[in-house]
Design a protein around this motif. Sequence first.
Motif, PDB file in Angstrom:
ATOM      1  N   PHE A 183       0.821  -1.202   0.000  1.00 49.78           N
ATOM      2  CA  PHE A 183       0.000   0.000   0.000  1.00 49.78           C
ATOM      3  C   PHE A 183       0.861   1.260   0.000  1.00 49.78           C
ATOM      4  CE2 PHE A 183      -2.518  -3.088   2.595  1.00 49.78           C
ATOM      5  CZ  PHE A 183      -3.607  -3.212   1.761  1.00 49.78           C
ATOM      6  N   ASN A 184       0.230   2.350  -0.401  1.00 46.00           N
ATOM      7  CA  ASN A 184       0.731   3.670  -0.037  1.00 46.00           C
ATOM      8  C   ASN A 184       0.091   4.002   1.306  1.00 46.00           C
ATOM      9  OD1 ASN A 184       0.798   6.606   0.261  1.00 46.00           O
ATOM     10  ND2 ASN A 184       1.461   6.678  -1.863  1.00 46.00           N
ATOM     11  N   ALA A 185       0.866   4.489   2.248  1.00 50.22           N
ATOM     12  CA  ALA A 185       0.326   4.808   3.577  1.00 50.22           C
ATOM     13  C   ALA A 185      -0.345   6.170   3.609  1.00 50.22           C
ATOM     14  CB  ALA A 185       1.440   4.735   4.623  1.00 50.22           C
ATOM     15  N   GLY A 186      -0.784   6.658   2.443  1.00 52.80           N
ATOM     16  CA  GLY A 186      -1.438   7.962   2.357  1.00 52.80           C
ATOM     17  C   GLY A 186      -2.804   8.009   3.010  1.00 52.80           C
ATOM     18  N   TRP A 187      -3.467   6.869   3.103  1.00 50.31           N
ATOM     19  CA  TRP A 187      -4.677   6.740   3.927  1.00 50.31           C
ATOM     20  C   TRP A 187      -4.826   5.302   4.381  1.00 50.31           C
ATOM     21  CZ3 TRP A 187      -8.166   3.210   2.124  1.00 50.31           C
ATOM     22  CH2 TRP A 187      -8.304   3.040   0.741  1.00 50.31           C
ATOM     23  N   PHE A 188      -5.378   5.145   5.555  1.00 52.19           N
ATOM     24  CA  PHE A 188      -5.741   3.828   6.069  1.00 52.19           C
ATOM     25  C   PHE A 188      -6.775   4.031   7.170  1.00 52.19           C
ATOM     26  CE2 PHE A 188      -1.711   5.075   8.124  1.00 52.19           C
ATOM     27  CZ  PHE A 188      -2.040   5.043   9.475  1.00 52.19           C
ATOM     28  N   PHE A 189      -7.484   2.966   7.521  1.00 54.09           N
ATOM     29  CA  PHE A 189      -8.565   3.116   8.505  1.00 54.09           C
ATOM     30  C   PHE A 189      -8.779   1.809   9.257  1.00 54.09           C
ATOM     31  CE2 PHE A 189     -10.577   1.721   4.564  1.00 54.09           C
ATOM     32  CZ  PHE A 189     -11.405   0.696   4.988  1.00 54.09           C
ATOM     33  N   TYR A 190      -9.455   1.937  10.387  1.00 51.67           N
ATOM     34  CA  TYR A 190      -9.841   0.770  11.187  1.00 51.67           C
ATOM     35  C   TYR A 190     -10.845   1.230  12.239  1.00 51.67           C
ATOM     36  CZ  TYR A 190      -9.353  -3.649  13.759  1.00 51.67           C
ATOM     37  OH  TYR A 190      -9.589  -4.856  14.362  1.00 51.67           O
ATOM     38  N   ARG A 191     -11.387   0.253  12.953  1.00 53.83           N
ATOM     39  CA  ARG A 191     -12.423   0.565  13.948  1.00 53.83           C
ATOM     40  C   ARG A 191     -11.857   1.097  15.257  1.00 53.83           C
ATOM     41  NH1 ARG A 191     -13.654  -5.788  14.390  1.00 53.83           N
ATOM     42  NH2 ARG A 191     -11.992  -6.367  15.856  1.00 53.83           N
ATOM     43  N   ASP A 192     -10.567   0.849  15.530  1.00 56.63           N
ATOM     44  CA  ASP A 192     -10.000   1.230  16.826  1.00 56.63           C
ATOM     45  C   ASP A 192      -8.561   1.719  16.644  1.00 56.63           C
ATOM     46  OD1 ASP A 192      -9.129   1.556  19.397  1.00 56.63           O
ATOM     47  OD2 ASP A 192      -9.612  -0.465  20.076  1.00 56.63           O
ATOM     48  N   PRO A 193      -8.309   3.013  16.821  1.00 52.79           N
ATOM     49  CA  PRO A 193      -6.958   3.540  16.640  1.00 52.79           C
ATOM     50  C   PRO A 193      -5.970   3.060  17.694  1.00 52.79           C
ATOM     51  CG  PRO A 193      -8.388   5.233  17.532  1.00 52.79           C
ATOM     52  CD  PRO A 193      -9.266   4.078  17.173  1.00 52.79           C
ATOM     53  N   ALA A 194      -6.465   2.764  18.906  1.00 56.37           N
ATOM     54  CA  ALA A 194      -5.569   2.308  19.971  1.00 56.37           C
ATOM     55  C   ALA A 194      -5.001   0.926  19.636  1.00 56.37           C
ATOM     56  CB  ALA A 194      -6.303   2.281  21.308  1.00 56.37           C
ATOM     57  N   GLU A 195      -5.875   0.044  19.201  1.00 55.87           N
ATOM     58  CA  GLU A 195      -5.475  -1.312  18.848  1.00 55.87           C
ATOM     59  C   GLU A 195      -4.558  -1.298  17.622  1.00 55.87           C
ATOM     60  OE1 GLU A 195      -7.793  -5.623  18.333  1.00 55.87           O
ATOM     61  OE2 GLU A 195      -8.894  -3.727  18.141  1.00 55.87           O
ATOM     62  N   PHE A 196      -4.970  -0.542  16.606  1.00 59.22           N
ATOM     63  CA  PHE A 196      -4.198  -0.461  15.368  1.00 59.22           C
ATOM     64  C   PHE A 196      -2.842   0.199  15.630  1.00 59.22           C
ATOM     65  CE2 PHE A 196      -3.000   0.919  11.152  1.00 59.22           C
ATOM     66  CZ  PHE A 196      -3.575   0.005  10.282  1.00 59.22           C
ATOM     67  N   GLY A 197      -2.853   1.307  16.362  1.00 59.83           N
ATOM     68  CA  GLY A 197      -1.618   2.038  16.625  1.00 59.83           C
ATOM     69  C   GLY A 197      -0.632   1.249  17.462  1.00 59.83           C
ATOM     70  N   LYS A 198      -1.119   0.491  18.424  1.00 56.09           N
ATOM     71  CA  LYS A 198      -0.232  -0.324  19.271  1.00 56.09           C
ATOM     72  C   LYS A 198       0.508  -1.353  18.432  1.00 56.09           C
ATOM     73  CE  LYS A 198      -0.344  -3.180  23.502  1.00 56.09           C
ATOM     74  NZ  LYS A 198       0.246  -4.428  22.974  1.00 56.09           N
ATOM     75  N   ARG A 199      -0.211  -2.062  17.573  1.00 49.00           N
ATOM     76  CA  ARG A 199       0.429  -3.085  16.746  1.00 49.00           C
ATOM     77  C   ARG A 199       1.342  -2.453  15.701  1.00 49.00           C
ATOM     78  NH1 ARG A 199      -3.441  -7.811  14.874  1.00 49.00           N
ATOM     79  NH2 ARG A 199      -3.488  -7.921  17.166  1.00 49.00           N
ATOM     80  N   PHE A 200       0.898  -1.375  15.080  1.00 45.11           N
ATOM     81  CA  PHE A 200       1.699  -0.678  14.069  1.00 45.11           C
ATOM     82  C   PHE A 200       3.023  -0.227  14.692  1.00 45.11           C
ATOM     83  CE2 PHE A 200       0.889   2.526  10.317  1.00 45.11           C
ATOM     84  CZ  PHE A 200       1.980   2.002   9.647  1.00 45.11           C
ATOM     85  N   THR A 201       2.948   0.350  15.877  1.00 48.90           N
ATOM     86  CA  THR A 201       4.157   0.832  16.552  1.00 48.90           C
ATOM     87  C   THR A 201       5.084  -0.318  16.920  1.00 48.90           C
ATOM     88  OG1 THR A 201       2.951   2.730  17.471  1.00 48.90           O
ATOM     89  CG2 THR A 201       5.022   2.119  18.543  1.00 48.90           C
ATOM     90  N   GLU A 202       4.537  -1.329  17.574  1.00 50.16           N
ATOM     91  CA  GLU A 202       5.371  -2.451  18.041  1.00 50.16           C
ATOM     92  C   GLU A 202       6.059  -3.150  16.875  1.00 50.16           C
ATOM     93  OE1 GLU A 202       2.743  -4.892  20.317  1.00 50.16           O
ATOM     94  OE2 GLU A 202       2.839  -3.594  22.105  1.00 50.16           O
ATOM     95  N   TRP A 203       5.339  -3.382  15.809  1.00 52.25           N
ATOM     96  CA  TRP A 203       5.924  -4.111  14.689  1.00 52.25           C
ATOM     97  C   TRP A 203       6.918  -3.261  13.914  1.00 52.25           C
ATOM     98  CZ3 TRP A 203       1.486  -7.492  12.153  1.00 52.25           C
ATOM     99  CH2 TRP A 203       1.066  -8.437  13.094  1.00 52.25           C
ATOM    100  N   ALA A 204       6.643  -1.968  13.792  1.00 48.83           N
ATOM    101  CA  ALA A 204       7.588  -1.083  13.103  1.00 48.83           C
ATOM    102  C   ALA A 204       8.909  -0.990  13.868  1.00 48.83           C
ATOM    103  CB  ALA A 204       6.973   0.310  12.917  1.00 48.83           C
ATOM    104  N   VAL A 205       8.828  -0.861  15.181  1.00 49.17           N
ATOM    105  CA  VAL A 205      10.039  -0.808  16.005  1.00 49.17           C
ATOM    106  C   VAL A 205      10.798  -2.133  15.909  1.00 49.17           C
ATOM    107  CG1 VAL A 205      10.893  -0.662  18.377  1.00 49.17           C
ATOM    108  CG2 VAL A 205       9.144   0.944  17.583  1.00 49.17           C
ATOM    109  N   GLU A 206      10.077  -3.232  15.957  1.00 46.95           N
ATOM    110  CA  GLU A 206      10.718  -4.544  15.874  1.00 46.95           C
ATOM    111  C   GLU A 206      11.426  -4.736  14.535  1.00 46.95           C
ATOM    112  OE1 GLU A 206      12.065  -8.415  16.358  1.00 46.95           O
ATOM    113  OE2 GLU A 206      11.465  -6.919  17.869  1.00 46.95           O
ATOM    114  N   LEU A 207      10.787  -4.349  13.442  1.00 43.44           N
ATOM    115  CA  LEU A 207      11.428  -4.501  12.133  1.00 43.44           C
ATOM    116  C   LEU A 207      12.626  -3.572  11.998  1.00 43.44           C
ATOM    117  CD1 LEU A 207      11.574  -5.731   9.347  1.00 43.44           C
ATOM    118  CD2 LEU A 207       9.930  -4.014   8.552  1.00 43.44           C
ATOM    119  N   ARG A 208      12.494  -2.357  12.495  1.00 41.45           N
ATOM    120  CA  ARG A 208      13.610  -1.412  12.453  1.00 41.45           C
ATOM    121  C   ARG A 208      14.825  -1.954  13.186  1.00 41.45           C
ATOM    122  NH1 ARG A 208      12.959   3.700  16.166  1.00 41.45           N
ATOM    123  NH2 ARG A 208      13.384   2.018  17.659  1.00 41.45           N
ATOM    124  N   ASP A 209      14.600  -2.586  14.326  1.00 45.72           N
ATOM    125  CA  ASP A 209      15.704  -3.014  15.189  1.00 45.72           C
ATOM    126  C   ASP A 209      16.170  -4.439  14.928  1.00 45.72           C
ATOM    127  OD1 ASP A 209      15.407  -0.534  16.325  1.00 45.72           O
ATOM    128  OD2 ASP A 209      14.336  -1.242  18.105  1.00 45.72           O
TER     129      ASP A 209
END
Length: 333
Positions: A183-209
Amino acid sequence: MARKSKTTPPFNIMIVGQSGRLQYEALLFAASLRANSLDFKGRLIIAEPQMGPLWKSDPTMDVSVKEALIELGAEIVPFESKHFGQAYPYGNKIEGLSTLPAGEPFVFFDTDTLITGDISTVAFDFDRPSASMRREGTWPEEELYWPGYTGVWKSLYDKFGLEFESTLDLNEPDEYWKRYLYFNAGWFFYRDPAEFGKRFTEWAVELRDNRPDELAVQSLDPWLDQAILPLVIHSFGGGRPGPELDGLDGDVTCHYRMFPLLYARESDRVVEVLEEVATPNKVKKILKLYEPIKRLVYQGRGAKIRDLFDQNDLPRKERQIRNRIKANGFWMR
């Protein structure tokens, strides 16, 4: 364009606002939303990163811009960068999800987006997340010693314990980038930003490191968010957008990315919206402080860029469009 379902719940919109180019884009976004989506009942939340250990220079917006945004109905919500910050500003769209109210459906937009139609008519299914398909094959990059597209993508799904095969578009040939969920991350959506943001953050940090060996020759700057986003969406039961979302990147929204590119390749409607929402004096006095808008919108250079192209027969690659604009001395960012 698909019309809104009666069961589509109210939703909030988030963009990122910070000093420099993004604050002017945020003002245009808010003005275009107010002008073209009169039936939108949700909140427009502008996530603003704050100065701190990961932001050595102040990333906050000018007071005059904040006042104009609030007058347009936006809410400015600060957040602390805990993982990315100045070293990877694209991480703002990940960490900024913390500014949204938990449990309420959301749509994130890149700030360099205009709302050109009524966003409330888009039939979002917030239980099935998706994201923008307006993209080129930018990642992963083909390299001399690499395991191929399948090798790279499968290593990511394996790393996060996800099933891989169902994400493939079998209408596309093996080892062609469009076969893989990207995808292009120019837009995305979901029912719960807390749930989505937690996983997005954790996985991005894990892949980066801790990247898999298959990614040894791949750059994740700036592609980290776009490498992880398909995995997050797939993990929540989402996938490629269906026809009900055609208004996004269509007649409801436009992710223009840079103002010279907007004038070169976007529709007459997009140009019309840009110039209309930039006209009121309260907005104009702020926008003209940003040189690209001043020259392209108010001094007419955008029209000269537009004359360089046939919008119905554009060069195939964005790089070719950029090069023609640059060759004629009109490139600005």
